[in-house]
Design a protein around this motif. Structure first.
Motif: not given
Ligand SMILES: C[S@@+](CC[C@H](N)C(=O)[O-])C[C@H]1O[C@@H](n2cnc3c(N)ncnc32)[C@H](O)[C@@H]1O
Length: 451
Positions: A20, A25-26, A69, A71, A75, A92-93, A120-122, A137-138
């Motif tokens: 990412f 994204y987006p 997350g 992005g 959102k 976000d990561l 990280a969400i973790e 979301d996503e």
């Molecule tokens: C597809 S994008 C979605 C972005 C936003 N939520 C949206 O719907 O517009 C996924 C996002 O989740 C982040 N991501 C993925 N795994 C993650 C994690 N474990 N912790 C934090 N962020 C994470 C990615 O870096 C990326 O920016």
């Protein structure tokens, strides 16, 4: 790019970060504002799931909302618009995505009451915060174990909080999973191949015969324009998305149970009603009708996804398990219940565009297509008469006791046009209850008991 058994969690997250940072994204332009998008605002407004759960409205001004997350922050910006006064926290990561999210908020003059973290969400518990609403979301479908992801979100959710999250549908998205496997076989899903992969995907798909199933059913000609940002986003988010996985409704319910969370509703609940798939919804085969009446949401949703897998996302709201109290559905209210209630217009209908159109309908004594201002909770256009539109305009300044609306109705409908008898207060109240009851199904109005 699913987590391999030899890979540590840190290595996996690092690969996700790279994905990412390379393709944030987006890709919505920074000046794009969600202000006009009533359906997106409706989803992101805490008022919507809060009413579904408690049948009560909520003041968002002291609420704390997490976009997990987030992005590039579009959102999160929608959350800020939809929930006036709430504090927004985005994590976000990917540092590059967080930079872009900060720039987006600065561009829209929304730097107050917002914070972003590369996290990280973790690691969310490290923030030491708890949230009234969590939007994820996503993101969840990237987790190796979705129940673990949900459990972390639950650990930072206030006791009355609500989570919105989603998974990719295994049944709807099968061809994209085929594409991802194909490009993995071709060595295009490796970490260091991101730059090269895009033109090779385009070249390969161009060269394939048009009636090949993958091309025929997924490929669009504008994807072949290498300078088109939307095409880039679509290719990265579908054909080259690493770590993507599909789930069934049963996986979702199992994960909720493991994380000790309770299902509240699908976000697009009106698009998941199995009865709508029948030619005569009011005349279902007896055996099926009897079975459906007793079936819990998991079974009904599974039947829907088996019959008609059209939804890319299994998009849902969930909460802590309920205390056991559930309010009486508005459809079952007596006239006394109505008389002890107050009514609020859904915040996404309290817009100037809505007000102007309702006034125009009133001036022309014409019908008013209310669903054109908020279509997500409907499947067909919903029209109301100009006098009901006039009553809704009474809610423009804020909630009103039902009795005030009934009085307004009696004064604007002084007699029965067939019998020429005067309209009694009880008849006026019943007519208002009937009109509002029909609109509550779509959450256009939010009636609640006066406490
Ligand atoms: C597809 S994008 C979605 C972005 C936003 N939520 C949206 O719907 O517009 C996924 C996002 O989740 C982040 N991501 C993925 N795994 C993650 C994690 N474990 N912790 C934090 N962020 C994470 C990615 O870096 C990326 O920016």
């Amino acid at each position: 790019m699913n987590k391999s058994s030899s890979e540590s969690q840190a290595e996996f997250l690092e690969r996700m970060r790279k994905q990412f940072d390379f393709g944030p994204y987006p890709r919505h332009p920074i000046d794009k504002a969600p202000r006009e998008d009533s359906n997106e605002l409706f989803i992101h407004n805490l008022a919507t799931p809060y009413y579904l759960q408690h049948q009560k409205t909520v003041d968002t001004s002291d609420k704390v909302i997490l976009d997990a997350g987030c992005g590039t922050g579009y959102k999160a910006l929608t959350l800020a618009h939809a929930n006036p006064g709430a504090k927004i926290v985005g994590i976000d990561l990917s540092p590059h995505s967080i930079d872009l999210a900060r720039q987006r908020f600065a561009y829209h003059d929304r730097e107050n009451n917002v914070e972003f973290h590369v996290l990280a969400i973790e690691d969310l518990p490290q923030l030491g915060m708890e949230f009234d609403y969590i939007n994820c979301d996503e993101v969840l479908y990237f987790f190796d174990d979705i129940s673990r992801g949900l459990a972390v979100l639950r650990s930072v959710l206030k006791p009355t909080g609500i989570i919105r999250a989603n998974l990719h549908s295994l049944l709807q998205r099968g061809l994209y999973f085929n594409a991802q496997e194909l490009f993995d076989l071709m060595g295009l899903m490796e970490d260091d191949s991101a730059d090269l992969a895009m033109p090779i995907v385009i070249e390969t798909m161009k060269a394939i015969k048009p009636n090949t199933i993958l091309k025929q059913q997924t490929w669009k000609s504008f994807y072949e324009d290498e300078n088109n940002e939307n095409a880039k986003e679509q290719i990265l988010a579908n054909y080259l998305l690493r770590g993507d996985r599909g789930y069934r409704i049963k996986d979702l319910f199992q994960a909720l149970q493991q994380a000790d969370l309770a299902f509240l509703s699908m976000v697009d609940w009106r698009g998941w009603n199995i009865v709508d798939l029948f030619q005569e919804p009011g005349n279902l085969p007896d055996y099926l009708a009897m079975g459906l009446a007793d079936s819990p949401p998991e079974i009904q949703l599974t039947m829907y996804e088996l019959l008609h897998p059209v939804h890319r996302l299994l998009d849902f709201w969930c909460t802590h398990p309920s205390s056991g109290y559930s309010p009486l559905p508005v459809a079952e209210w007596t006239l006394d219940d109505w008389l002890n209630s107050q009514v609020t217009l859904h915040p996404q209908l309290r817009t100037e565009v809505f007000q102007k159109a309702a006034l125009e309908a009133l001036q022309q004594n014409g019908p008013f297509v209310i669903s054109s201002f908020l279509s997500l909770p409907t499947i067909n256009p919903i029209s109301i008469s100009y006098d009901v539109a006039a009553m809704l305009l009474q809610l423009w300044d804020g909630p009103k006791p039902f009795a005030v609306l009934a009085d307004f109705w009696q004064r604007t409908h002084p007699m029965n046009l067939i019998t020429l008898e005067p309209t009694t207060p009880a008849a006026a109240a019943q007519q208002v209850a009937d009109a509002l009851g029909k609109l509550e199904v779509f959450l256009y109005v939010l009636p609640e008991p006066i406490s």
